[in-house]
Design a protein around this motif. Sequence first.
Motif, mmCIF file in Angstrom:
data_model
loop_
_atom_site.group_PDB
_atom_site.id
_atom_site.type_symbol
_atom_site.label_atom_id
_atom_site.label_comp_id
_atom_site.label_asym_id
_atom_site.label_seq_id
_atom_site.Cartn_x
_atom_site.Cartn_y
_atom_site.Cartn_z
ATOM 1 N N ASP A 1 0.935 -1.154 0.049
ATOM 2 C CA ASP A 1 -0.056 -0.043 -0.076
ATOM 3 C C ASP A 1 0.913 1.327 -0.162
ATOM 4 O O ASP A 1 0.456 2.685 0.061
ATOM 5 N N LEU A 2 2.107 0.967 -0.231
ATOM 6 C CA LEU A 2 3.199 2.224 -0.011
ATOM 7 C C LEU A 2 3.647 2.689 -1.479
ATOM 8 O O LEU A 2 3.960 1.787 -2.133
ATOM 9 N N GLU A 3 4.035 3.968 -1.388
ATOM 10 C CA GLU A 3 4.740 4.311 -2.733
ATOM 11 C C GLU A 3 6.062 3.895 -2.907
ATOM 12 O O GLU A 3 6.718 3.738 -1.821
ATOM 13 N N GLU A 4 6.419 3.211 -3.969
ATOM 14 C CA GLU A 4 7.684 2.775 -4.254
ATOM 15 C C GLU A 4 8.598 3.888 -3.803
ATOM 16 O O GLU A 4 8.305 4.998 -4.193
ATOM 17 N N ASP A 5 9.854 3.754 -3.620
ATOM 18 C CA ASP A 5 10.735 4.602 -3.630
ATOM 19 C C ASP A 5 10.648 5.564 -2.438
ATOM 20 O O ASP A 5 10.788 6.866 -2.841
ATOM 21 N N SER A 6 9.960 5.332 -1.345
ATOM 22 C CA SER A 6 9.639 6.257 -0.463
ATOM 23 C C SER A 6 10.408 5.917 0.633
ATOM 24 O O SER A 6 10.559 4.564 1.175
ATOM 25 N N SER A 7 10.705 6.888 1.596
ATOM 26 C CA SER A 7 11.523 6.478 2.746
ATOM 27 C C SER A 7 10.511 5.807 3.729
ATOM 28 O O SER A 7 11.194 4.997 4.425
ATOM 29 N N LEU A 8 9.283 5.965 3.659
ATOM 30 C CA LEU A 8 8.401 5.192 4.665
ATOM 31 C C LEU A 8 8.294 3.836 4.302
ATOM 32 O O LEU A 8 8.484 2.944 5.237
ATOM 33 N N LYS A 9 8.346 3.421 3.066
ATOM 34 C CA LYS A 9 8.309 2.168 2.422
ATOM 35 C C LYS A 9 9.656 1.583 3.037
ATOM 36 O O LYS A 9 9.585 0.283 3.643
ATOM 37 N N ASP A 10 10.780 1.979 2.732
ATOM 38 C CA ASP A 10 12.046 1.417 3.081
ATOM 39 C C ASP A 10 12.177 1.123 4.680
ATOM 40 O O ASP A 10 12.369 0.082 5.162
ATOM 41 N N ALA A 11 11.665 2.147 5.465
ATOM 42 C CA ALA A 11 11.653 2.162 6.869
ATOM 43 C C ALA A 11 10.990 0.814 7.224
ATOM 44 O O ALA A 11 11.235 -0.122 8.152
ATOM 45 N N ILE A 12 9.576 0.703 6.618
ATOM 46 C CA ILE A 12 8.685 -0.376 7.059
ATOM 47 C C ILE A 12 9.390 -1.807 6.607
ATOM 48 O O ILE A 12 9.183 -2.709 7.403
ATOM 49 N N GLN A 13 9.997 -1.700 5.352
ATOM 50 C CA GLN A 13 10.631 -2.933 4.998
ATOM 51 C C GLN A 13 11.725 -3.361 5.943
ATOM 52 O O GLN A 13 11.636 -4.583 6.402
ATOM 53 N N CYS A 14 12.406 -2.626 6.298
ATOM 54 C CA CYS A 14 13.625 -2.954 7.315
ATOM 55 C C CYS A 14 13.130 -3.224 8.580
ATOM 56 O O CYS A 14 13.739 -4.249 9.225
ATOM 57 N N LEU A 15 11.975 -2.389 8.890
ATOM 58 C CA LEU A 15 11.519 -3.154 10.302
ATOM 59 C C LEU A 15 10.705 -4.335 10.370
ATOM 60 O O LEU A 15 10.630 -5.303 11.267
ATOM 61 N N SER A 16 10.161 -4.793 9.131
ATOM 62 C CA SER A 16 9.287 -5.891 9.184
ATOM 63 C C SER A 16 9.745 -7.030 8.848
ATOM 64 O O SER A 16 9.775 -8.152 9.184
ATOM 65 N N SER A 17 10.882 -6.918 7.752
ATOM 66 C CA SER A 17 11.509 -7.901 7.227
ATOM 67 C C SER A 17 12.902 -7.684 6.671
ATOM 68 O O SER A 17 13.279 -7.702 5.503
ATOM 69 N N PRO A 18 13.695 -7.486 7.534
ATOM 70 C CA PRO A 18 15.180 -7.065 7.384
ATOM 71 C C PRO A 18 15.770 -8.067 6.161
ATOM 72 O O PRO A 18 16.389 -7.699 5.340
ATOM 73 N N LYS A 19 15.598 -9.504 6.412
ATOM 74 C CA LYS A 19 16.192 -10.163 5.435
ATOM 75 C C LYS A 19 15.930 -10.259 4.017
ATOM 76 O O LYS A 19 16.467 -10.045 3.064
ATOM 77 N N ALA A 20 14.447 -9.946 3.939
ATOM 78 C CA ALA A 20 14.002 -9.735 2.659
ATOM 79 C C ALA A 20 14.497 -8.420 2.027
ATOM 80 O O ALA A 20 14.991 -8.523 0.703
ATOM 81 N N TYR A 21 14.669 -7.269 2.953
ATOM 82 C CA TYR A 21 15.159 -6.146 2.458
ATOM 83 C C TYR A 21 16.525 -6.351 2.027
ATOM 84 O O TYR A 21 16.817 -5.694 0.968
ATOM 85 N N PHE A 22 17.347 -6.979 2.748
ATOM 86 C CA PHE A 22 18.826 -7.151 2.448
ATOM 87 C C PHE A 22 19.079 -8.095 1.068
ATOM 88 O O PHE A 22 19.875 -7.596 0.446
ATOM 89 N N SER A 23 18.208 -8.946 1.010
ATOM 90 C CA SER A 23 18.543 -9.783 -0.053
ATOM 91 C C SER A 23 18.043 -9.374 -1.504
ATOM 92 O O SER A 23 18.587 -9.368 -2.268
ATOM 93 N N ARG A 24 16.772 -8.334 -1.389
ATOM 94 C CA ARG A 24 16.433 -7.477 -2.671
ATOM 95 C C ARG A 24 17.820 -6.493 -2.745
ATOM 96 O O ARG A 24 18.035 -6.356 -3.956
ATOM 97 N N ILE A 25 18.219 -6.000 -2.053
ATOM 98 C CA ILE A 25 19.360 -4.728 -2.136
ATOM 99 C C ILE A 25 20.432 -5.678 -2.707
ATOM 100 O O ILE A 25 21.235 -5.095 -3.578
ATOM 101 N N LEU A 26 20.764 -7.001 -2.271
ATOM 102 C CA LEU A 26 21.973 -7.387 -2.807
ATOM 103 C C LEU A 26 21.689 -7.955 -4.322
ATOM 104 O O LEU A 26 22.663 -7.843 -4.954
ATOM 105 N N ASP A 27 20.570 -8.387 -4.516
ATOM 106 C CA ASP A 27 20.243 -8.579 -5.916
ATOM 107 C C ASP A 27 20.489 -7.598 -6.893
ATOM 108 O O ASP A 27 20.747 -7.525 -8.004
#
Lengths: 316, 311
Positions: free
Chosen positions: B219-245
Amino acid sequence: MSTLVVPESIPSAIEDCEQLRKAFQGWGTNEKLIISILAHRNAAQRKIIRQTYAEKYGEDLLKSLERELTSDFEIVVLLWTLDPTDRDAFLANEATRKWKATNQVLLEIACTRTSNELLSARQAYHARFKRSLEEDVAYHTTGDFRKLLVPLVSSYRYEGPEVNTTLAKSEAKILHEKIKEKAYNHEDVIRILTTRSKEQLIATFNNYNNDFGNAINKDLKADPKDEFQAALRALVKCLTRPEKYFEKALRLAINKNGTDEFALTRIVTTRAGVDMKKIKEEYQRRNSVPLERAIGSDTSGHYEEMLLALIGHGES
Amino acid sequence: MAFPQDIDALTKAFSGFGVDENAIIWILGKWYPEQRRSFRKGCSQFFWEDERLFERWDDNHIAFLEREFLRFKNAMVLWILHPWERDARMAKEALKNREYDILIEIACTRSSEELLGTRRAYHSLFDHSIEEDVAYSVHDNNRNLLVALVSSYRYEGPKVNEEIAKKEAKTLWEAFKNVNKNPIEDGEVVRIITTRSKLHLKSVFNHYKVVSGKNIEEDLEEDSSLKDAIQCLSSPKAYFSRILDIAMMGGADEKHKEALTRIIVTQADAYMKEIAEEYLQQYGVSLSQKIEETTKGNYKDFLLTLVSRGV
């Protein structure tokens, strides 16, 4: 300067514990004995006494005190005996749960403690209340006050002497502009007041006075009834001249109809080991009567004795 | 004349993630002037004929090579630094370059004590508090979120108030639905995201799914700080693996490539195992294999060593 009077050579912690235990036994409680010990030990000594008491008698000293003492005397002894960081966490929680716009306790704690003391209080808050201080403050406050108080209790101000004079000048200008526009809740006002180091802010306020002719607190008094402006004034005072803030808080607590004992207790127990001497001097200067006299005429019994002992009155 | 396969190998050694030091030593080191000349002449990728008749090395490629040679050294320095100093320095750089996603990553994926340590180190290194620098440098509507994130000291225990979590999930949902207001400017959204404990937020996000029918990130805009924060807080490993890719994708720019070093080094002692598992699940190839394929030389060997420590 602390007003705490600690004798040159104190009994061992074991002896203190035995005496305290004796004070609890038998009919009633020997309050004088309790005062004669606890009111004359500093934070480190009180901590050792608490540990020793728990080891020797299998019970936290605070629990014994809670059981044996009553009313205002109980509160002042309990607050005094608590570790300063636990005390701050407890006071912050009280202030947050019962928060009103006129309550300045959160400001007081956030601004008159050192950065590390505030940090330790936040850690103690986690342990005691199972939540962070900032989440509770955010939840219980609203509007401009929330915007001010959350960053304030979360701040970890730099504590070195480095000051950027150019910045002090430019930020004094920003503050002056916003205050003139009555934009007291402006982001930059809050940013400057809640993040800059104390030394930096002192330089900024000096520049404000020099460049614009008035002390910042004078300009923040445009509407003396406005609570947010009052909060900002208190914040400035706490950061720059805490003894003036505490003198006023004491004066209000004592002069209030019936005396605000909790405020009196809070200020005496949190400052006795820090700068009560300066506060007393300020009180005498402002009210032409020594703090001891004011407390003496407004309180009574063992509560009065404990307060007076903490502010350095009477024998040790 | 240099052998074509050597020219090929050397070209490869110079073009990618890190440099193949061995190829450089064993091929290039042996070449005489004529061989180096034929390399320059035959390699239009990096060289071009200057009007004054010499094979000139493209400036951009020199800059590129400098960065690639530095990758191993940067990884090593980052690895040796005390985690607090490491995070403090990265935060300072990120702030300077307006790379708010890195600030958010640090503020949200470290433990409360680690973030505290970073704030302490920041005092020592830069004579300012991190929050004062963030507040001063960020002028857009990200400011409140970022200042609050770097100042947070979240409770880390197990206690969660389900009733409040439910209420707060609803609050978020209504805020995101409101087309008139950017959620990052909503005080309640910022309050919840920046002060609640991670476990509490987990519960909030679960309730969110019930209330909205979708995962909160959708439900959040792509490329927004809010989305990054929520991703890091809710599923850090998904966040990290996405950035690695993203870092290892062909054509990734420097900003994205740097993330490879940053994440492997900062997570090697923390979530490495979980990140590798998540990566395999998401992208169908093991993290080590991808690194083997995309990077070169000492840089590659260093990364692989770090990754295999925990896995």
